[in-house]
Design an enzyme around this catalytic site. Structure first.
Site, PDB file in Angstrom:
ATOM      1  N   GLY A   1      -8.031  -0.753  -4.573  1.00  0.00           N
ATOM      2  CA  GLY A   1      -7.676   0.440  -5.337  1.00  0.00           C
ATOM      3  C   GLY A   1      -6.256   0.889  -5.041  1.00  0.00           C
ATOM      4  N   HIS A   2      -5.915   0.956  -3.750  1.00  0.00           N
ATOM      5  CA  HIS A   2      -4.540   1.311  -3.372  1.00  0.00           C
ATOM      6  C   HIS A   2      -3.550   0.263  -3.888  1.00  0.00           C
ATOM      7  CE1 HIS A   2      -6.875   3.274  -0.001  1.00  0.00           C
ATOM      8  NE2 HIS A   2      -6.175   4.288  -0.453  1.00  0.00           N
TER       9      HIS A   2
END
Length: 284
Positions: A35-36
């Protein structure tokens, strides 16, 4: 490049500014996952330089929350950032960010978002949480002075509050909201997923199942919000400690009687004592 001091990173940023480079900031608390990395990848395509901040912010945690055990994986985070071509990882400690004073609003200047946005959903149980979030984000904005800052939709309330802060305080930064990244199972990626047992991960799938079922019912013509929320209860067991399930206006967090094109479904519950959140736009 890893930098720990405000003085050092401001010096690097100054050199970039002289060259007219476009700067991106991806604020994180570390324990990086796909996600990051999706935020970093998008920032890389849109800006000349990318800064990733890694800071577990003490003032956004309540006294009974998981600050001490929050995963800290800086060495692994640095490798991931290097692989993605991040220019600077800014990883200060609390003293560097806040000085040696006691971390309370008795001695520290806080940025407090409007209660209308902060005192519902996650803010209802996490008193003062968004004061801490806005304070650290404002500090990062002032230190790095990016042109763009990238945030994930999974923290939808947080993104809306930060956008409001930027608008209200005339901060010359554009906030870029990026889609939720999920495991193949549908579970939204989160640093806190590391706390879950295998059984807990299976039970956590109810989050996305509830969201998708509500969306499906809406597409079949059910718009009454209470009726839509009631479709969720059959998914819940004694293993799910539901904190909230709301269907609100995605732009204002206001309540409507009926779901519509502007609605977002938001949910939070605990599994294995781990607090998880998720959300879904009712229409893409």
């Amino acid at each position: 490049m890893l930098l720990n001091s405000i003085k050092e990173i401001k010096s690097e940023i100054k050199n970039w500014r002289v060259k007219g480079l476009k700067i991106a900031l991806v604020p994180t608390m570390g324990a990086l996952h796909e996600g990051h990395l999706s935020l970093i990848k998008k920032a890389k395509t849109e800006c000349d330089k990318v800064v990733v901040s890694v800071f577990v912010n003490p003032i956004q945690f309540g006294p009974s929350e998981d600050f001490e055990k929050y995963p800290r994986t800086l060495e692994a985070d640095l490798k991931l950032c290097d692989n993605e071509g991040v220019d600077i990882v800014f990883a200060p400690n609390a003293i560097e960010m806040y000085g040696k004073n006691k971390l309370s609003n008795d001695t520290l200047t806080y940025v407090c978002p409007p209660y209308f946005y902060a005192d519902k959903l996650c803010g209802k149980s996490r008193i003062g949480h968004f004061d801490g979030v806005c304070t650290v984000v404002m500090k990062l904005f002032n230190i790095i002075q990016p042109d763009y800052a990238y945030f994930g939709q999974k923290d939808a309330q947080q993104v809306l509050i930060i956008k409001k802060m930027v608008e209200d305080l005339n901060i010359p930064i554009e906030i870029i909201q990026c889609p939720i990244i999920r495991e193949h199972s549908g579970l939204a990626l989160s640093s806190r997923n590391k706390y879950l047992s295998e059984d807990g991960k299976k039970n956590a799938l109810v989050l996305s199942q509830i969201l998708n079922n509500i969306k499906g019912c809406y597409k079949k013509g059910i718009t009454d919000i209470q009726a839509l929320k009631e479709t969720a209860y059959s998914y819940l067991t004694e293993k799910h400690d539901l904190e909230y399930l709301e269907i609100l206006n995605k732009n204002t967090l206001e309540e409507d009687k009926n779901a519509n094109i502007n609605s977002i479904i938001l949910i939070a519950f605990r599994i294995d004592g781990v607090r998880l959140i998720d959300n879904l736009y009712i229409e893409d």
